[in-house]
Design an enzyme around this catalytic site. Structure first.
Site, PDB file in Angstrom:
ATOM      1  N   GLY A 149       1.049  -1.501   0.171  1.00 52.10           N
ATOM      2  CA  GLY A 149      -0.337  -0.124  -0.269  1.00 52.10           C
ATOM      3  C   GLY A 149       0.760   1.148   0.116  1.00 52.10           C
ATOM      4  O   GLY A 149       2.007   1.728   0.239  1.00 52.10           O
ATOM      5  N   CYS A 150       0.673   2.271  -0.719  1.00 54.12           N
ATOM      6  CA  CYS A 150       1.170   3.568  -0.633  1.00 54.12           C
ATOM      7  C   CYS A 150       1.088   4.045   1.260  1.00 54.12           C
ATOM      8  O   CYS A 150       2.067   4.398   1.218  1.00 54.12           O
ATOM      9  CB  CYS A 150       0.593   4.689  -1.325  1.00 54.12           C
ATOM     10  SG  CYS A 150      -1.438   4.704  -1.306  1.00 54.12           S
TER      11      CYS A 150
END
Length: 335
Positions: A149-150
């Site tokens: 995930g970012c």
């Protein structure tokens, strides 16, 4: 000879960024782009691709995709991804998955945070987590990699060396993150409607954001101690970028220089992580696959500040980094 690549779910912002990177990759041929709703040329959905990629969007079955491509980038929503990836793998293609479907180690944890049963639970905890700075050797040659995930990328890169070295406690870690609006995806939502988010900063998902178990899992696994974070994300009225500030308690008398030295030593050979003395901002990493990190010691707390481009190092750039490792290309190719 080029590796044949397909992109499942090619209409979003992340897919556009991925296509831009892959078009300059000397060892890639894009052979298919898919959508369940659109049938137009990809360049009509992403006009910046006009004259560069004009493949038609197609609603292909997993078997059809794996028959065409050697590597598939899955840009599908959570849940939908793990429904089709097993069949893609059976067809002989390898996969870099952008969803959260393979990032967690437990089907029970997945169901708790994502609200439905996992479609492919046997692979949970086995699929390598696609953060090369921590798990490079697991990613090499893998058939399936879970792209991070970012938000977790920005947090894990800042904290994992300090946990590994025992400089900070694994408990009582507070994370404050801010993201540009593109992090919410391309589908229209009230919260990302221009009059709602412009000239306004707002927190969301307090105490229940789905990236919490991902952050806890990877920091605990890499740091060797059960880690728990309080994670609060904020929406910032800008297109792209993430800045994460973490607050943790030092183990003993830890100086600012010791924290910076730990980060510098850990990342000294990493091509995409830069430990800096200044306080970094999101424009410093805009459009790049870099993560900039610094640290300060303030009133008995270790404070780290990290920033990335959420669409590149937080998504598409990391995916190409993983692709390069999986297929034996130099890791920095096209990045």
């Amino acid at each position: 000879m080029a590796t044949r690549v397909a992109i499942m779910g090619a209409t979003g912002y992340t897919a556009l960024e991925l296509i831009k990177i892959l078009l300059r990759h000397p060892h890639v041929e894009i052979v298919a782009v898919t959508s369940r709703q659109e049938t137009a040329p990809i360049s009509s959905i992403h006009p910046s691709l006009t004259g560069k990629l004009d493949l038609p969007l197609q609603n292909l079955s997993p078997a059809e995709i794996s028959a065409r491509a050697e590597c598939v980038f899955g840009c599908l929503p959570h849940g939908a991804s793990a429904e089709v990836i097993p069949e893609v793998l059976r067809g002989g293609a390898r996969v870099v998955d952008f969803s959260a479907d393979y990032r967690l180690a437990s089907a029970e944890v997945y169901q708790e945070w994502y609200g439905h049963k996992h479609p492919d639970p046997e692979r949970l905890g086995v699929v390598p987590y696609g953060l090369p700075e921590l798990f490079r050797e697991r990613i090499r040659g893998a058939e399936l990699t879970a792209n991070p995930g970012c938000y977790p990328t920005s947090v894990i890169l800042a904290l994992s060396p300090l946990l590994k070295a025992g400089l900070i406690f694994a408990e009582d870690i507070v994370v404050d993150s801010k993201s540009g609006v593109s992090g919410a995806g391309r589908s229209p939502k009230l919260t990302t409607h221009f009059p709602e988010c412009n000239e306004s900063v707002s927190a969301y998902g307090v105490g229940r954001h789905r990236h919490v178990p991902e952050i806890d899992r990877i920091l605990s696994e890499f740091g060797g101690r059960a880690t728990s974070v309080i994670f609060t994300p904020h929406l910032i009225p800008m297109d792209r970028g993430i800045l994460s500030t973490t607050y943790s308690r030092p183990q003993g008398d830890v100086s600012e220089e010791a924290v910076l030295d730990c980060l510098r030593e850990f990342y000294k050979d990493e091509p995409f992580v830069q430990v800096v003395d200044r306080l970094p901002g999101t424009k410093d990493t805009l459009g790049t696959n870099f993560c900039h990190i610094t640290a300060r010691v303030v009133r008995g707390r270790v404070v780290t500040i990290s920033c990335i481009d959420n669409l590149v190092k937080g998504a598409a750039g990391a995916a190409v980094q993983n692709f390069n490792l999986m297929f034996g290309y130099p890791e920095t190719t096209a990045l």
